[in-house]
Scaffold this motif. Structure first.
Motif, short mmCIF file in Angstrom:
data_model
loop_
_atom_site.label_atom_id
_atom_site.label_comp_id
_atom_site.label_asym_id
_atom_site.label_seq_id
_atom_site.Cartn_x
_atom_site.Cartn_y
_atom_site.Cartn_z
N SER A 63 0.82 -1.22 0.00
CA SER A 63 0.00 0.00 0.00
C SER A 63 0.85 1.27 0.00
O SER A 63 0.50 2.26 -0.62
N ALA A 66 2.10 1.67 -3.49
CA ALA A 66 1.01 2.18 -4.33
C ALA A 66 0.85 3.69 -4.13
O ALA A 66 0.63 4.43 -5.10
N LEU A 67 0.96 4.15 -2.90
CA LEU A 67 0.88 5.59 -2.63
C LEU A 67 2.01 6.34 -3.34
O LEU A 67 1.77 7.35 -3.99
N HIS A 70 1.35 6.39 -7.09
CA HIS A 70 0.23 7.26 -7.44
C HIS A 70 0.63 8.74 -7.40
O HIS A 70 0.29 9.50 -8.30
N TYR A 71 1.35 9.13 -6.35
CA TYR A 71 1.72 10.53 -6.18
C TYR A 71 3.13 10.85 -6.67
O TYR A 71 3.57 11.99 -6.59
N ARG A 156 -7.70 11.40 -6.03
CA ARG A 156 -7.13 10.84 -4.80
C ARG A 156 -6.95 9.34 -4.91
O ARG A 156 -7.77 8.66 -5.52
N LEU A 157 -5.91 8.84 -4.27
CA LEU A 157 -5.73 7.41 -4.15
C LEU A 157 -6.84 6.89 -3.25
O LEU A 157 -7.08 7.43 -2.18
N LYS A 158 -7.54 5.89 -3.70
CA LYS A 158 -8.65 5.32 -2.92
C LYS A 158 -8.11 4.34 -1.90
O LYS A 158 -7.46 3.36 -2.25
N CYS A 170 -4.40 -1.71 0.33
CA CYS A 170 -4.80 -0.56 -0.46
C CYS A 170 -4.69 -0.98 -1.92
O CYS A 170 -3.72 -1.63 -2.30
#
Length: 172
Positions: A63, A66-67, A70-71, A156-158, A170
């Motif tokens: 997770s 993944a964050l 994503h960012y 936004r990341l869900k 996540c």
């Protein structure tokens, strides 16, 4: 969280130290800063690291990876037992307790604490605190530093579940 050049602070309270709280804090920080730093310095906390590898290499929590994806930011992890490598953030916890939460504040909820007390405190200290070894305020240096941040992704990341959830997963 604290930016490196300006020392601009972001503080948010949570009811737990679970994975979703950790990840949600990043999303709120990036929104507050209006962008994403290219690199973050991290301790070897379990919410980000599954396994220590050689040197500064780490196997990251899915997770957290993944964050980061994503960012679009890089993570640099501190050496083991090297608290001096992240002194700014380590000292920030005590600084916030002494300066934003003393005397004890009365709030109706965590959201009240975050929006009414902590965010306004972050804005206030940026206007008055000076960046070490300069005569400039945090706010003045942040104005320039903000230009170097990566754009904040509006989608936004869900996170799976709420920040109170027990889940540590996540979606990618």
């Amino acid at each position: 969280m604290q930016l490196s050049a300006s020392r601009k602070k972001f503080v948010r309270a949570y009811g737990s130290q679970e994975q979703e709280s950790f990840l949600d804090g990043f999303v709120h920080a990036f929104e507050y800063f209006g962008g994403v730093p290219a690199v973050g310095l991290f301790d070897n906390l379990k919410t980000a690291v599954v396994k220590m590898l050689s040197g500064r290499n780490r196997e990251e929590q899915e997770s957290f990876a993944a964050l980061r994806a994503h960012y679009v930011f890089e993570a640099e992890f501190c050496n083991v037992r090297s608290g001096n490598e992240k002194g700014q953030v380590e000292n920030l916890v005590g600084y916030v307790r002494r300066n934003a939460l003393t005397p004890l504040v009365e709030v109706a909820s965590l959201e009240d604490l975050n929006s009414r007390i902590l965010l306004s405190w972050c804005d206030r200290v940026a206007e008055t605190d000076r960046v070490p070894h300069t005569d400039e305020t945090v706010a003045a240096v942040y104005t320039r530093e903000k230009e170097a941040l990566h754009p904040f992704r509006l989608n936004r990341l869900k996170l799976v579940g709420s920040v109170r959830s027990k889940s540590a997963k996540c979606p990618p």
